[in-house]
Enzyme design. Structure first.
Site, PDB file in Angstrom:
ATOM      1  N   GLU A 193       1.644   3.638   2.857  1.00 19.80           N
ATOM      2  CA  GLU A 193       2.246   2.753   4.155  1.00 19.80           C
ATOM      3  C   GLU A 193       3.446   3.109   4.637  1.00 19.80           C
ATOM      4  OE1 GLU A 193      -0.017  -0.515   4.891  1.00 19.80           O
ATOM      5  OE2 GLU A 193      -1.837  -0.026   4.543  1.00 19.80           O
ATOM      6  N   HIS A 198       3.267  -3.348   6.551  1.00 16.99           N
ATOM      7  CA  HIS A 198       2.013  -3.042   6.315  1.00 16.99           C
ATOM      8  C   HIS A 198       1.998  -1.821   7.714  1.00 16.99           C
ATOM      9  CE1 HIS A 198      -0.256  -4.024   3.334  1.00 16.99           C
ATOM     10  NE2 HIS A 198       0.382  -5.300   3.252  1.00 16.99           N
ATOM     11  N   GLU A 223       2.067  -5.443  10.406  1.00 18.09           N
ATOM     12  CA  GLU A 223       0.779  -4.557  10.539  1.00 18.09           C
ATOM     13  C   GLU A 223       1.564  -3.762  12.271  1.00 18.09           C
ATOM     14  OE1 GLU A 223      -1.614  -2.317   8.561  1.00 18.09           O
ATOM     15  OE2 GLU A 223      -2.163  -4.443   8.170  1.00 18.09           O
ATOM     16  N   HIS A 250       0.675  -1.242   0.035  1.00 15.16           N
ATOM     17  CA  HIS A 250      -0.181  -0.121   0.042  1.00 15.16           C
ATOM     18  C   HIS A 250       0.549   1.068  -0.302  1.00 15.16           C
ATOM     19  CE1 HIS A 250      -3.250  -2.733   1.759  1.00 15.16           C
ATOM     20  NE2 HIS A 250      -3.338  -2.163   0.385  1.00 15.16           N
TER      21      HIS A 250
END
Lengths: 319, 319
Positions: free
Chosen positions: A24, A116, A178, A21
């Site tokens: 990020e 992420h 994450e 992404h």
């Protein structure tokens, strides 16, 4: 769900993907750094490959250009005949499938670590498809033991019968890291350092495994996806309220029936009407507004993860 | 800088603009709410007009479509002959100038409150052009007195000789409200409520002024812009490091010579080499990466703001 067989060979083809992404920032700048200075990713038995997964989105500092890359690794997208009108991320997913896959083939990479960030207060979250993935669960356990200060939590994201769609599914195995909270488009030094340390520890685990270490059984705790909850919306589909202050930033904490979950712009509270206590995650994640997700409900589980048997040592070469 | 004359008539034409930046969600959702339910903006002597300033950017959840709207209210943009190739925000600035201005004319709105969010840990920041704006300084003082729990700080942003460029410059007067930290694209209930309360208090102040209240002189504290500092960059212009953990989230706190300001990806610290203590603001604001700003240096000042004289009461109409 079937148990993924544990590897019987060393994992020599490992990739670390950042910028899946494009807003990020921890993974984007780690991938860019390692592309210049790959020493951090080298271990005696292998060298991990850094990949900037969505370079066009990273250049634009947007999650994606045409569609979410991390939902594009399904068989339908990966096997479609290429056309000049394809969305950018479909083309890019096919490229990554060539580079790191092909998905479900013997030539695929052994492992992908996909990096992420979230705007939610998730702390350090380790994303695994399901608890039957014994190798990934041992890797997560290793990260928890090596970094107790980070309170790493395991999130099991794959739903029954669902086809895998994430970038790490093109490899034989993989997990996502994450880290949050971090706003989109912001690079915080603390999360950058944490992610760097976690990647180093993950590569160390793979090295230990490759060297023939065996890892005993253990009791694991994890949060398994149980559903999603959308924001309250007006007739035109726009928001009619937002996440309640008493729920905001409380990722992984128990949410009990009757507790407030949303505050309407008109002032009233909306209460949680479920019948059992759940643990919400990804609360008020910026990227999920368009997906109709205010938070993801999980159930907290404990279960036994069997031992990860050591590799049979390769025959020692004769002198 | 000249002192802006204090108003000698009631302020009857007041606007509240949200979504000047299309991913700063508090103002976007307040403006959308008030467009449906304008009662909150009504006072006995006036009704403030809610305006969604950049609807195309808000629909796309991006700061802007073609260029930063809040840098587009200069004479060059506002008076340029319209062309179909104009950037969207140039067209929109001209529309807003027709609706709320024309800038520097007698027909312009009396006051604009412009609503913003920042990813930086700015708390509640009141943005005023300069300290000679006596009416705006009194309004800020009123907000500080009404909301001591928010520790409202005043940021003086206009630099010597600089033409005004922000949306509120099309009105005769105005201020910005800047609330953070909030990620782009996220609507936090706490900041939504705070911004709503601050707008209500600002309209109450204008109402008090319109009713003939006089406001005594006071001692003010404010942070005046003294320069900007970029991130450390590699030869290709990309980041070579980011804001140091010891500076991150310390907006408005004193930064002393020799203190660390950046952490390089290679590991070293970069120290602040200025000769005097400054107060950094907008530290690691997502929108400022592309502007080459890691933080804005300010100097903390105290000064005397003269009394704001009451309006001469209008002659009472004969029965």
């Amino acid at each position: 769900m079937c148990s993924l067989p544990v590897p019987r060979e060393p994992l020599c083809r490992v990739a670390v993907t950042g910028g899946t992404h494009g807003n990020e920032m921890s993974g984007i700048y780690l991938a860019r750094h390692w592309l210049q200075a790959p020493e951090d990713l080298q271990r005696p038995s292998f060298s991990a490959t850094p990949v900037l997964a969505n370079p066009a989105a990273a250049a634009a500092c947007r999650r994606y250009v045409d569609r979410d890359l991390n939902r594009t690794f399904t068989s339908a997208f990966l096997t479609a005949r290429a056309s000049p009108d394809d969305p950018y991320e479909v083309t890019r997913a096919q490229e990554l499938n060539q580079l790191l896959g092909p998905k479900a083939s013997g030539q695929a990479f052994d492992f992908i670590l996909d990096l992420h960030n979230t705007t939610a207060n998730m702390g350090t979250c380790l994303i695994v498809d399901n608890a039957h993935n014994v190798f990934a669960m041992h890797l997560c356990h290793h990260l928890q033991l090596q970094h107790p200060e980070l309170s790493c939590r395991v999130f099991l994201y794959q739903q029954q019968g669902e086809e895998s769609y994430a970038v790490h599914s093109v490899a034989k195995n993989g997990i996502g890291l994450e880290l949050g909270p971090q706003p989109q488009g912001v690079l915080r030094a603390d999360l950058f350092s944490q992610m760097r340390a976690l990647v180093a520890a993950a590569l160390d685990f793979i090295e230990l495994f490759n060297q023939g270490t065996d890892f005993p059984a253990f009791e694991a705790e994890a949060y398994r996806i149980a559903g999603t909850v959308d924001f309250p919306r007006a007739k035109d589909g726009d928001l009619a309220g937002t996440v309640h202050p008493q729920l905001q930033d409380r990722d992984f904490e128990p949410l009990q029936p009757g507790a407030p979950v949303f505050q309407m712009f008109s002032g009233e509270d909306v209460l949680y009407e479920g019948e059992s206590t759940v643990s919400p995650v990804f609360i008020n994640e910026a990227a999920y507004y368009e997906k109709g997700i205010a938070f993801i409900q999980t159930e907290k589980l404990t279960f036994s993860v069997p031992a990860l048997p050591s590799l049979t040592p390769a025959p020692t070469p004769l002198p």
